[in-house]
Design a protein around this motif. Sequence first.
Motif, short mmCIF file in Angstrom:
data_model
loop_
_atom_site.label_atom_id
_atom_site.label_comp_id
_atom_site.label_asym_id
_atom_site.label_seq_id
_atom_site.Cartn_x
_atom_site.Cartn_y
_atom_site.Cartn_z
N THR A 1 0.86 -1.18 0.00
CA THR A 1 0.00 0.00 0.00
C THR A 1 0.90 1.23 0.00
O THR A 1 1.50 1.57 1.02
N ILE A 2 1.02 1.86 -1.14
CA ILE A 2 1.95 2.98 -1.34
C ILE A 2 1.22 4.30 -1.07
O ILE A 2 0.14 4.54 -1.62
N ARG A 3 1.83 5.15 -0.26
CA ARG A 3 1.25 6.46 0.05
C ARG A 3 1.31 7.33 -1.21
O ARG A 3 2.38 7.49 -1.82
N LEU A 4 0.20 7.93 -1.59
CA LEU A 4 0.16 8.73 -2.81
C LEU A 4 1.12 9.91 -2.77
O LEU A 4 1.67 10.28 -3.79
N GLY A 5 1.35 10.49 -1.59
CA GLY A 5 2.29 11.60 -1.49
C GLY A 5 3.72 11.22 -1.78
O GLY A 5 4.56 12.07 -2.08
N PHE A 6 4.04 9.94 -1.71
CA PHE A 6 5.37 9.43 -2.01
C PHE A 6 5.59 9.28 -3.52
O PHE A 6 6.72 9.32 -4.01
N ILE A 7 4.50 9.11 -4.27
CA ILE A 7 4.59 8.89 -5.72
C ILE A 7 4.85 10.22 -6.41
O ILE A 7 4.19 11.23 -6.14
N ASP A 8 5.84 10.22 -7.31
CA ASP A 8 6.20 11.44 -8.03
C ASP A 8 5.01 11.97 -8.84
O ASP A 8 4.32 11.22 -9.52
N ALA A 9 4.82 13.27 -8.75
CA ALA A 9 3.79 13.95 -9.54
C ALA A 9 4.44 14.50 -10.81
O ALA A 9 5.64 14.74 -10.83
N PRO A 10 3.68 14.69 -11.85
CA PRO A 10 2.24 14.42 -11.93
C PRO A 10 1.99 12.94 -12.19
O PRO A 10 2.82 12.24 -12.75
N HIS A 11 0.82 12.50 -11.76
CA HIS A 11 0.37 11.14 -12.05
C HIS A 11 -1.15 11.16 -12.19
O HIS A 11 -1.79 12.17 -11.90
N ASP A 12 -1.70 10.05 -12.64
CA ASP A 12 -3.14 9.97 -12.91
C ASP A 12 -3.91 9.24 -11.81
O ASP A 12 -5.05 8.84 -12.01
N LEU A 13 -3.32 9.08 -10.63
CA LEU A 13 -3.93 8.30 -9.57
C LEU A 13 -4.85 9.17 -8.71
O LEU A 13 -4.48 10.27 -8.30
N ALA A 14 -6.05 8.65 -8.43
CA ALA A 14 -7.02 9.34 -7.59
C ALA A 14 -7.82 8.27 -6.83
O ALA A 14 -8.04 7.17 -7.34
N PRO A 15 -8.26 8.57 -5.62
CA PRO A 15 -8.99 7.57 -4.85
C PRO A 15 -10.31 7.16 -5.50
O PRO A 15 -10.97 7.97 -6.15
#
Length: 148
Positions: free
Chosen positions: A93-107
Motif C-alpha cells: 500500500t503505497i502512500r500517494l504523497g510518495f509517488i512522483d507527480a504528476p500522475h493519474d492516480l485518484a482515490p
Amino acid sequence: MSYTGRCACGGVTATLSGTPVAIRQCWCRQCQQVAGGAHTTNAIFPADGVAITGTLATHSYTAASGNVLTHSFCPGCGTPVMAQTTARPHFRTIRLGFIDAPHDLAPDTAIWTGDAPAWAVIPDHLEHYTAQPPAPPAPAPATDPPPK
C-alpha cells in the motif's frame, strides 16, 4: 503503467510497475495519526511490482481489523512510504504523497469512514465503507510466454 516515487530527502526511491488494484482514502484512527489528522491516500500495488531503493524504518501494530500492519517511512526525513498487512502479503500500500507527480492516480474508495471526524469531507462519488472493506482481487499469476 509504471510510476516512480521518492521521499522528501531523496534517500528512499521506488519504481512501481503495473496498475494499482485499488486507490483508497483511509480514515482509520491510525492513518489519521500518520497523516497528521486527516486520512491517508494509498495506491495498492501487487508486491512484485514494487521495487524500493534505500533504507526504510518501520513501525508495526495490530490494527482495528485485527491484522498486523507495518508502516514504512524514510528514517532521514520521515516521509511515509508504504504499509503492508499480514492479511495481504502479496500487496504493498503505497502512500500517494510518495509517488512522483504528476500522475493519474485518484482515490476510488473511502474506508474506515466510521472513524472519520465530524468535519471530514468524504466525496460522495467514492465507494464508502464504515470499517474494513473487502480485499482487493489477488494479482493474476505471472505466466511464461509461449514457446517459439
